[in-house]
Design a protein around this motif. Sequence first.
Motif, PDB file in Angstrom:
ATOM      1  N   VAL A 189       0.607  -1.586  -0.114  1.00 26.28           N
ATOM      2  CA  VAL A 189      -0.175   0.363   0.129  1.00 26.28           C
ATOM      3  C   VAL A 189       0.673   1.115  -0.088  1.00 26.28           C
ATOM      4  O   VAL A 189       0.548   2.167  -0.460  1.00 26.28           O
ATOM      5  CB  VAL A 189      -1.392  -0.009   1.400  1.00 26.28           C
ATOM      6  N   ASN A 190       1.687   1.083   0.316  1.00 26.43           N
ATOM      7  CA  ASN A 190       2.662   2.579   0.616  1.00 26.43           C
ATOM      8  C   ASN A 190       3.059   2.840  -0.809  1.00 26.43           C
ATOM      9  O   ASN A 190       4.170   4.014  -0.785  1.00 26.43           O
ATOM     10  CB  ASN A 190       3.955   2.128   1.653  1.00 26.43           C
ATOM     11  N   TYR A 191       3.838   1.674  -1.348  1.00 27.48           N
ATOM     12  CA  TYR A 191       4.732   1.498  -2.936  1.00 27.48           C
ATOM     13  C   TYR A 191       3.203   2.264  -3.671  1.00 27.48           C
ATOM     14  O   TYR A 191       3.748   3.539  -4.390  1.00 27.48           O
ATOM     15  CB  TYR A 191       5.424   0.495  -3.314  1.00 27.48           C
ATOM     16  N   TYR A 192       2.101   1.983  -3.471  1.00 24.56           N
ATOM     17  CA  TYR A 192       1.382   2.515  -4.298  1.00 24.56           C
ATOM     18  C   TYR A 192       0.454   3.258  -3.918  1.00 24.56           C
ATOM     19  O   TYR A 192      -0.063   4.582  -4.773  1.00 24.56           O
ATOM     20  CB  TYR A 192       0.109   1.745  -4.907  1.00 24.56           C
ATOM     21  N   VAL A 193      -0.293   3.821  -3.173  1.00 26.01           N
ATOM     22  CA  VAL A 193      -0.753   5.028  -2.335  1.00 26.01           C
ATOM     23  C   VAL A 193      -0.336   5.663  -1.680  1.00 26.01           C
ATOM     24  O   VAL A 193      -1.067   6.991  -0.991  1.00 26.01           O
ATOM     25  CB  VAL A 193      -2.200   3.755  -2.079  1.00 26.01           C
ATOM     26  N   GLY A 237       7.064   6.833   4.461  1.00 20.95           N
ATOM     27  CA  GLY A 237       7.598   5.461   5.537  1.00 20.95           C
ATOM     28  C   GLY A 237       6.686   5.242   7.056  1.00 20.95           C
ATOM     29  O   GLY A 237       6.339   4.277   7.645  1.00 20.95           O
ATOM     30  N   TRP A 238       5.735   6.150   6.842  1.00 22.30           N
ATOM     31  CA  TRP A 238       4.730   6.699   8.677  1.00 22.30           C
ATOM     32  C   TRP A 238       4.262   5.431   8.111  1.00 22.30           C
ATOM     33  O   TRP A 238       3.101   4.618   9.181  1.00 22.30           O
ATOM     34  CB  TRP A 238       3.973   7.841   8.885  1.00 22.30           C
ATOM     35  N   LEU A 239       3.271   4.982   7.000  1.00 22.42           N
ATOM     36  CA  LEU A 239       2.656   3.942   7.028  1.00 22.42           C
ATOM     37  C   LEU A 239       3.326   2.689   7.179  1.00 22.42           C
ATOM     38  O   LEU A 239       1.850   1.664   8.142  1.00 22.42           O
ATOM     39  CB  LEU A 239       1.867   3.551   5.223  1.00 22.42           C
ATOM     40  N   VAL A 240       4.524   2.057   6.872  1.00 24.31           N
ATOM     41  CA  VAL A 240       4.959   1.045   7.494  1.00 24.31           C
ATOM     42  C   VAL A 240       4.886   0.669   9.074  1.00 24.31           C
ATOM     43  O   VAL A 240       4.867  -0.074   9.969  1.00 24.31           O
ATOM     44  CB  VAL A 240       6.205   0.891   6.472  1.00 24.31           C
ATOM     45  N   LEU A 241       5.393   1.887   8.889  1.00 21.83           N
ATOM     46  CA  LEU A 241       6.386   2.517  10.428  1.00 21.83           C
ATOM     47  C   LEU A 241       4.761   1.688  11.016  1.00 21.83           C
ATOM     48  O   LEU A 241       4.734   1.394  12.147  1.00 21.83           O
ATOM     49  CB  LEU A 241       6.754   3.756  11.238  1.00 21.83           C
ATOM     50  N   ALA A 242       3.800   2.413  10.916  1.00 18.41           N
ATOM     51  CA  ALA A 242       2.456   2.603  12.149  1.00 18.41           C
ATOM     52  C   ALA A 242       1.991   0.581  12.352  1.00 18.41           C
ATOM     53  O   ALA A 242       0.989   0.238  12.973  1.00 18.41           O
ATOM     54  CB  ALA A 242       0.924   3.600  11.691  1.00 18.41           C
ATOM     55  N   ALA A 243       2.014   0.221  10.785  1.00 20.79           N
ATOM     56  CA  ALA A 243       1.504  -1.234  10.932  1.00 20.79           C
ATOM     57  C   ALA A 243       2.494  -1.390  11.936  1.00 20.79           C
ATOM     58  O   ALA A 243       1.152  -2.099  11.836  1.00 20.79           O
ATOM     59  CB  ALA A 243       1.471  -1.432   9.137  1.00 20.79           C
ATOM     60  N   PHE A 244       3.653  -1.511  11.937  1.00 19.68           N
ATOM     61  CA  PHE A 244       4.133  -2.292  12.239  1.00 19.68           C
ATOM     62  C   PHE A 244       4.148  -1.871  14.218  1.00 19.68           C
ATOM     63  O   PHE A 244       3.847  -2.893  14.818  1.00 19.68           O
ATOM     64  CB  PHE A 244       5.527  -2.427  12.176  1.00 19.68           C
ATOM     65  N   ALA A 275      11.008   8.532  15.705  1.00 15.06           N
ATOM     66  CA  ALA A 275      10.891   8.819  13.777  1.00 15.06           C
ATOM     67  C   ALA A 275      11.291   9.930  12.878  1.00 15.06           C
ATOM     68  O   ALA A 275      11.209  10.382  11.472  1.00 15.06           O
ATOM     69  CB  ALA A 275       9.700   7.640  13.215  1.00 15.06           C
ATOM     70  N   VAL A 276      10.707  11.031  14.027  1.00 19.22           N
ATOM     71  CA  VAL A 276      10.058  12.533  13.225  1.00 19.22           C
ATOM     72  C   VAL A 276      12.015  13.302  12.781  1.00 19.22           C
ATOM     73  O   VAL A 276      11.562  13.706  12.306  1.00 19.22           O
ATOM     74  CB  VAL A 276       9.616  13.225  13.946  1.00 19.22           C
ATOM     75  N   ALA A 292       0.444  12.940   6.020  1.00 16.98           N
ATOM     76  CA  ALA A 292       1.275  11.932   6.815  1.00 16.98           C
ATOM     77  C   ALA A 292       0.807  11.454   7.986  1.00 16.98           C
ATOM     78  O   ALA A 292       0.638   9.995   7.884  1.00 16.98           O
ATOM     79  CB  ALA A 292       2.920  12.365   7.510  1.00 16.98           C
ATOM     80  N   VAL A 293      -0.163  12.052   8.913  1.00 18.63           N
ATOM     81  CA  VAL A 293      -1.341  11.686   9.278  1.00 18.63           C
ATOM     82  C   VAL A 293      -2.456  10.629   9.156  1.00 18.63           C
ATOM     83  O   VAL A 293      -2.674   9.407   9.443  1.00 18.63           O
ATOM     84  CB  VAL A 293      -2.301  12.839  10.081  1.00 18.63           C
ATOM     85  N   ILE A 294      -2.490  10.890   7.480  1.00 19.39           N
ATOM     86  CA  ILE A 294      -3.508   9.865   6.335  1.00 19.39           C
ATOM     87  C   ILE A 294      -2.742   9.060   6.825  1.00 19.39           C
ATOM     88  O   ILE A 294      -3.008   7.848   6.905  1.00 19.39           O
ATOM     89  CB  ILE A 294      -3.499  10.426   5.393  1.00 19.39           C
ATOM     90  N   ASP A 295      -1.534   8.639   6.079  1.00 18.01           N
ATOM     91  CA  ASP A 295      -0.755   7.451   6.184  1.00 18.01           C
ATOM     92  C   ASP A 295      -0.810   6.918   7.448  1.00 18.01           C
ATOM     93  O   ASP A 295      -0.562   5.408   7.181  1.00 18.01           O
ATOM     94  CB  ASP A 295       0.584   7.854   5.456  1.00 18.01           C
TER      95      ASP A 295
END
Length: 376
Positions: A51-55, A61-68, A146-147, A161-164
């Motif tokens: 999802v991070n690659y396409y959307v 990278g916040w999307l991946v970090l948040a998922a983890f 991370a910021v 970033a908040v959306i991610d």
Amino acid sequence: MATNKIIAKLMMLFRLPHQILSVGFSNFTFNSFAFRHAASITIAMVLALVVNYYVSFSETGWLVLAAFLVGQTTRGTPLRQGFTAFFAINLAFLLAMCLGVIFSPFEVLILIAIIFTASFLFALFNRASKERNSYRFLIFGVSLLAVIPMPEQSWQSIRMAVIDIAIGSGIGILCNQFIFRISVVREFSEGITPVLKQLNNYNTVLTNALVKKTDDVSVLLQAKIQVEKILVVQQDMYPEWIYEVGFNPGLRSGFRFFLLTIERATEIFFSLDYYAYQEINKDWLKMLIDSIEFSMEKNSELIKILIAYFAENKLLETHSDFTSDITALEVTLKKIVPDQLELLDIMPDYMMLTSLVRDIKDLRQLLLQLVTALPS
């Protein structure tokens, strides 16, 4: 050696690597919580990367970090913990952005380092907390950290970033809830079974110590240590997660009743352990030996019923009488101990024998409560 200890403590702060390293390959089976949790987080990370690659809106990278980070949950309240982690990440991100507006980059770096260190130390020294809330402070600190490498942000990029973060958190929460979903009943059974088995072994050793009164107390001491270890050192197995705030209200009262009752029974075992070391009048003790041994064997029979239920999901049928032996024990005690309460203070052995019988009786009552509460 010191470096290894530091690394070990760091790994304990994140549940996934902590479970893999501490549980060991012997317990890391395909059906274990550690494996299922690891698989769930792995799938969440793969989905987040795609999802991070396409959307991705911010491409930071916040999307991946948040998922983890959102996926790092315990057995008891994964949904609540996931949302708590989501808010912690957002709070940390927005706080860092606000600090960037008020202070210079160097001052922001110092402040973030101080806050991260404080969060790290708080989580490190409170990692044994039953509710595991200290872990959320670490998520807050890691998110702040991370910021630091991020360039200066505009309000538009902050919104992206908040959306991610929201998307990544959603992926982590959904994978936690629907992929390799945790069965709290099975997890509770797997956590409580080793405790019951160790208590049954302790009951056997304790019976021999009370009846035979041998000088070698090393076996009894070792059995007690094993019980203490399995209550304290049993990595992520002992089901203390039932005490977490927000745990399933429909299961909370039943699970807590079982765990509290077993903990009370353990305290009585430790109380009986005290009498095994005491010198009691041998003539009086000889009159009680047969009754004590028979009653402790009955207690073992009840514990075995509990073990069979939680280990094999099988309710053993029994036609034993679990009250007559306690009555016989009390009748024998009355033949030894006088009715006058004043004499109990004069003869310490009277008080000790009375307390010993009382503990056995209380232990029987607790075990009966557990067995009768088992659902058929």
